[in-house]
Enzyme design. Structure first.
Site, PDB file in Angstrom:
ATOM      1  N   PRO A   1       0.837  -1.215   0.000  1.00  0.00           N
ATOM      2  CA  PRO A   1       0.000   0.000   0.000  1.00  0.00           C
ATOM      3  C   PRO A   1       0.867   1.257   0.000  1.00  0.00           C
ATOM      4  O   PRO A   1       1.844   1.345   0.730  1.00  0.00           O
ATOM      5  CB  PRO A   1      -0.785  -0.100   1.312  1.00  0.00           C
ATOM      6  CG  PRO A   1      -0.509  -1.434   1.876  1.00  0.00           C
ATOM      7  CD  PRO A   1       0.715  -1.980   1.233  1.00  0.00           C
ATOM      8  N   GLU A   2       0.508   2.187  -0.851  1.00  0.00           N
ATOM      9  CA  GLU A   2       1.223   3.462  -0.915  1.00  0.00           C
ATOM     10  C   GLU A   2       0.424   4.526  -0.170  1.00  0.00           C
ATOM     11  O   GLU A   2      -0.693   4.279   0.293  1.00  0.00           O
ATOM     12  CB  GLU A   2       1.413   3.860  -2.377  1.00  0.00           C
ATOM     13  CG  GLU A   2       2.343   2.913  -3.117  1.00  0.00           C
ATOM     14  CD  GLU A   2       3.629   3.596  -3.572  1.00  0.00           C
ATOM     15  OE1 GLU A   2       3.920   4.716  -3.104  1.00  0.00           O
ATOM     16  OE2 GLU A   2       4.332   3.009  -4.392  1.00  0.00           O
TER      17      GLU A   2
ATOM     18  N   ARG B   1       2.307 -12.002   5.414  1.00  0.00           N
ATOM     19  CA  ARG B   1       3.780 -12.062   5.302  1.00  0.00           C
ATOM     20  C   ARG B   1       4.501 -11.410   6.473  1.00  0.00           C
ATOM     21  O   ARG B   1       5.727 -11.476   6.565  1.00  0.00           O
ATOM     22  CB  ARG B   1       4.215 -11.442   3.976  1.00  0.00           C
ATOM     23  CG  ARG B   1       3.725 -12.312   2.812  1.00  0.00           C
ATOM     24  CD  ARG B   1       4.279 -11.852   1.497  1.00  0.00           C
ATOM     25  NE  ARG B   1       5.735 -11.910   1.457  1.00  0.00           N
ATOM     26  CZ  ARG B   1       6.457 -11.440   0.456  1.00  0.00           C
ATOM     27  NH1 ARG B   1       5.871 -10.866  -0.559  1.00  0.00           N
ATOM     28  NH2 ARG B   1       7.769 -11.530   0.480  1.00  0.00           N
TER      29      ARG B   1
ATOM     30  N   ARG C   1      22.504  17.335  -1.520  1.00  0.00           N
ATOM     31  CA  ARG C   1      22.433  15.862  -1.586  1.00  0.00           C
ATOM     32  C   ARG C   1      23.006  15.354  -2.898  1.00  0.00           C
ATOM     33  O   ARG C   1      22.617  15.779  -3.963  1.00  0.00           O
ATOM     34  CB  ARG C   1      20.987  15.385  -1.475  1.00  0.00           C
ATOM     35  CG  ARG C   1      20.388  15.790  -0.187  1.00  0.00           C
ATOM     36  CD  ARG C   1      19.502  14.739   0.407  1.00  0.00           C
ATOM     37  NE  ARG C   1      19.319  15.113   1.791  1.00  0.00           N
ATOM     38  CZ  ARG C   1      19.725  14.404   2.820  1.00  0.00           C
ATOM     39  NH1 ARG C   1      20.307  13.236   2.626  1.00  0.00           N
ATOM     40  NH2 ARG C   1      19.540  14.841   4.044  1.00  0.00           N
TER      41      ARG C   1
END
Ligand SMILES: [Zn+2]
Length: 281
Positions: free
Chosen positions: A2-3, A120, A162
């Site tokens: 799920p996002e 899982r 970054r």
């Protein structure tokens, strides 16, 4: 997995069904990897408490509960549910048989049950105690910044200096939390930025486009999911993901919807990454 938009839809759906309810009892499965807090701590924190709200923070579902009566409410406690790969949070009437792989069960005063099911077992359950002082309660905010509400200046500052590829930076949950692989690829396409570009070298203008694209795709997916909330938290659980139309994700080798160039698939930060070499610079 799920996002963010799915997690938001689930959290909203569970909130609508259970806020204001008292938790009469708690059962947990004893499977160690599911529980980041001790199971006794979870049971003690939740049993007898009333559910104030259920919301999304990053990709975590946060249930805020409170003990005591409305006149003399105790300090709030937060129950954090991370769904992992296969976790589901269901609100079910008791007559629906318990699905296999149920790891936590909160029985509500009206008899319904909140069930955490996770075959899982990559999902995680824990208790978070907000900090309090006389004026302010500090609730769970997660490891990174919230992509839907971060300001442009803060968004730009996140990537300053970054050296990692922008795709990797978008997936770094300690920077922005809740952005997964699909929405990273889709927002980079919409912003016209190649996934391997060094994050710290993107211009202000590019980062402004990226922030807007990311918010747009996430909001659009949340909107699509909002109409199917009942499918997500009913007794059978999730039936599949609602999706924005994918322009690049999962479309390696297929023609770009904007220019016809075959979509490229590469690996960035260990993840399958899709982009158009013509539309993205
Ligand atoms: Zn293209």
């Amino acid at each position: 997995m799920p996002e963010l938009p799915e997690v938001e839809t689930i959290a909203n759906g569970v909130h609508q069904r259970v806020h204001g309810q008292r938790i009469a009892g708690v059962w947990t499965s004893g499977k160690p990897q599911t529980f980041k807090s001790r199971e006794t701590e979870i049971a003690e924190a939740l049993t007898g408490a009333t559910i104030d709200s259920v919301r999304r923070v990053g990709k975590t579902i946060v249930m805020t509960v409170r003990r005591g009566t409305s006149k003399k409410a105790g300090n709030p406690v937060e129950f954090l549910v991370h769904l992992g790969m296969t976790g589901r949070l269901l609100v079910s009437p008791p007559e629906i048989p318990l699905p296999p792989h149920t790891h936590a069960l909160l029985t509500l005063a009206d008899g319904r049950e909140i069930r955490f099911v996770d075959p899982r077992r990559f999902g995680r359950l824990s208790i978070h105690a907000p900090t309090h002082n006389s004026q302010l309660t500090t609730f769970y905010t997660g490891p990174g910044r919230e992509p839907l509400t971060i300001s442009l200046e803060d968004f730009i500052a996140l990537f300053h200096g970054r050296k990692t590829p922008i795709k990797a930076a978008l997936l770094n949950q300690s920077l922005l939390h809740g952005v997964g692989n699909i929405y990273a690829d889709e927002s980079l396409f919409r912003a016209g930025i190649r996934p391997r570009r060094q994050a710290g070298r993107l211009t202000r203008e590019e980062l402004a486009r990226l922030r807007k694209a990311l918010i747009d795709v996430l909001r659009r997916a949340i909107k699509l999911g909002g109409s199917s909330v009942s499918d997500y938290v009913d007794a059978e659980g999730m039936r599949g993901y609602f999706q924005i139309e994918h322009k690049v994700y999962g479309r390696g080798g297929e023609p770009c919807t904007d220019c016809g160039t075959p979509i490229k698939k590469i690996t960035v930060a260990g993840r399958g990454t899709h982009f158009c070499s013509h539309c993205q610079e």
